[in-house]
Scaffold this active site. Structure first.
Site, PDB file in Angstrom:
ATOM      1  N   LYS A   1       0.762  -1.388   0.411  1.00  0.00           N
ATOM      2  CA  LYS A   1       0.146   0.010   0.413  1.00  0.00           C
ATOM      3  C   LYS A   1       0.633   1.557  -0.036  1.00  0.00           C
ATOM      4  O   LYS A   1       0.133   2.687  -0.426  1.00  0.00           O
ATOM      5  CB  LYS A   1      -1.209  -0.197   0.819  1.00  0.00           C
ATOM      6  CG  LYS A   1      -2.030  -0.898   1.404  1.00  0.00           C
ATOM      7  CD  LYS A   1      -3.156  -0.836   2.001  1.00  0.00           C
ATOM      8  CE  LYS A   1      -4.224  -1.390   1.886  1.00  0.00           C
ATOM      9  NZ  LYS A   1      -5.539  -1.333   3.394  1.00  0.00           N
TER      10      LYS A   1
ATOM     11  N   LYS B   1      -7.378 -12.883 -10.488  1.00  0.00           N
ATOM     12  CA  LYS B   1      -8.164 -12.693  -9.285  1.00  0.00           C
ATOM     13  C   LYS B   1      -9.556 -12.080  -9.981  1.00  0.00           C
ATOM     14  O   LYS B   1      -8.839 -11.224 -10.415  1.00  0.00           O
ATOM     15  CB  LYS B   1      -7.965 -12.721  -7.557  1.00  0.00           C
ATOM     16  CG  LYS B   1      -8.572 -12.786  -6.657  1.00  0.00           C
ATOM     17  CD  LYS B   1      -7.818 -12.334  -5.915  1.00  0.00           C
ATOM     18  CE  LYS B   1      -9.141 -12.349  -4.773  1.00  0.00           C
ATOM     19  NZ  LYS B   1      -8.276 -11.211  -3.531  1.00  0.00           N
TER      20      LYS B   1
ATOM     21  N   LYS C   1     -11.766  -6.290  -7.428  1.00  0.00           N
ATOM     22  CA  LYS C   1     -12.783  -5.356  -6.400  1.00  0.00           C
ATOM     23  C   LYS C   1     -13.611  -4.232  -7.198  1.00  0.00           C
ATOM     24  O   LYS C   1     -14.418  -3.255  -7.406  1.00  0.00           O
ATOM     25  CB  LYS C   1     -12.931  -4.810  -5.063  1.00  0.00           C
ATOM     26  CG  LYS C   1     -13.641  -5.842  -3.803  1.00  0.00           C
ATOM     27  CD  LYS C   1     -13.334  -5.593  -3.030  1.00  0.00           C
ATOM     28  CE  LYS C   1     -14.262  -5.767  -1.889  1.00  0.00           C
ATOM     29  NZ  LYS C   1     -13.696  -5.365  -0.639  1.00  0.00           N
TER      30      LYS C   1
END
Ligand code: TRP
Length: 331
Positions: free
Chosen positions: A113, A195, A198
């Site tokens: 992050k 994957k 989101k």
């Protein structure tokens, strides 16, 4: 016999996908009958990256409504908003004093992050896993159902629990991560090597969101990447089809062999339509129920207030014990 305690939380950021539904949401629902469950909407964690305040508030309620619509029963578990139980921030402070700067800065997600949000590497970002440890330890949780990406954070929670217990005497239950095996990972519909994400930012057809209406769901499956082999077979050579089979099985409750049999001799068009329908049949009533809950804010507010009370009572008990152990005057 006393039930074991389970704790988990979800951030009110990003859109939940069918991958989150199969891997996390449904698991929370299943666990509530076996464990004493505490589930939080982690808005304290969310502000470690920049959020739009109005959107954060809206998403918090949407997510609570969604979880209830998916089958979380506020009678059975404590569903609450993290910032409404101040003990989380209070315990986090104490745990900070038993956390080494080095171990916090070595966390994989912190490093990732920090790179991704290089203009906003704030103290909260580094403290994220310590706050998560506070979440878990406050409820004396035995189990923490999480995705594999959160395993390292639960391990830190264990380390901090053990360290605190050694320094101040038996205080916290040492939690264990519960990483669900046996559920197939759901991949992107556009690139089965990745994957399902989101984020909508990438390819808008890659992810199916729980908020997608029936037409959108059907359209996304229609456009799903397959191959030129032309047979519905569960094989490594056909990752796109295998992913669709996994999705179909997760939503219809069947096995890959049954799917192969059902679609033997049929084309990809028929199969993709069937997968889309299987998913939409589950999502339609959930979305409807979520809308109903969001339309009645006072009812939803009551449910969250009850969750908060139950959570706060359990959290207070632990915090008071912690304060006693560290020598805080409590009046
Ligand atoms: N960090 C978790 C995630 O991103 C969310 C979370 C916050 C959490 N506190 C927690 C998960 C405590 C489990 C236990 O998914």
């Amino acid at each position: 016999m006393e039930r074991k305690i389970a704790y988990s939380a979800v951030q009110p950021s990003g859109n939940l996908t069918i991958g989150n539904y199969v891997g996390a949401v449904r698991n929370w629902v299943e666990m509530q009958s076996e464990y004493e469950c505490y589930y939080a909407i982690a808005n304290l964690h969310a502000i470690t990256v920049r959020q739009d305040p109005a959107e954060l508030r809206r998403r918090t309620l949407e997510l609570a409504a969604l979880y209830i619509a998916c089958g979380l029963d506020p009678e059975k578990c404590a569903l609450y908003v993290q910032s409404q139980v101040p003990a989380h921030a209070e315990l986090c402070w104490v745990l900070n004093t038993v956390t080494a700067v080095g171990e916090a800065s070595r966390m994989t997600q912190f490093k990732d992050k920090s790179q991704k949000h290089a203009d906003n590497v704030n103290m909260g970002l580094m403290d994220y896993p310590v706050l998560m440890a506070a979440d878990i330890l406050l409820y004396q949780a035995d189990y923490v159902p999480v995705g594999a990406d959160q395993k390292q954070h639960v391990e830190l929670a264990r380390d901090l629990a053990i360290r605190f217990n050694n320094r101040y005497g038996e205080t916290f239950t040492v939690p264990e991560p519960l990483i669900r095996k046996g559920v197939a990972k759901i991949a992107s519909l556009q690139d089965p090597a990745k994957k399902m994400s989101k984020s909508e930012a990438e390819n808008p057809n890659a992810s199916v969101f729980l908020s997608d209406d029936r037409d959108t769901v059907l359209r996304k499956f229609k456009r799903a990447v397959t191959d030129s082999l032309g047979a519905v077979r569960y094989s490594e050579e056909q990752p796109g089809i295998a992913n669709l089979i996994n999705i179909y099985c997760a939503f219809r409750g069947c096995t890959p062999e049954e799917v192969e049999r059902e679609f033997k001799g049929k084309g990809y068009g028929d199969f993709k339509l069937a997968v889309g329908e299987a998913v939409a049949d589950v999502l339609d009533p959930i979305r409807e129920e979520q809308r109903r809950l969001l339309a009645d804010k006072s009812y939803l507010g009551d449910l969250l207030a009850r969750g908060r009370e139950r959570a706060a009572a359990a959290a207070r008990k632990t915090l008071s014990k912690v304060y006693r152990k560290v020598g805080f005057y409590q009046g």
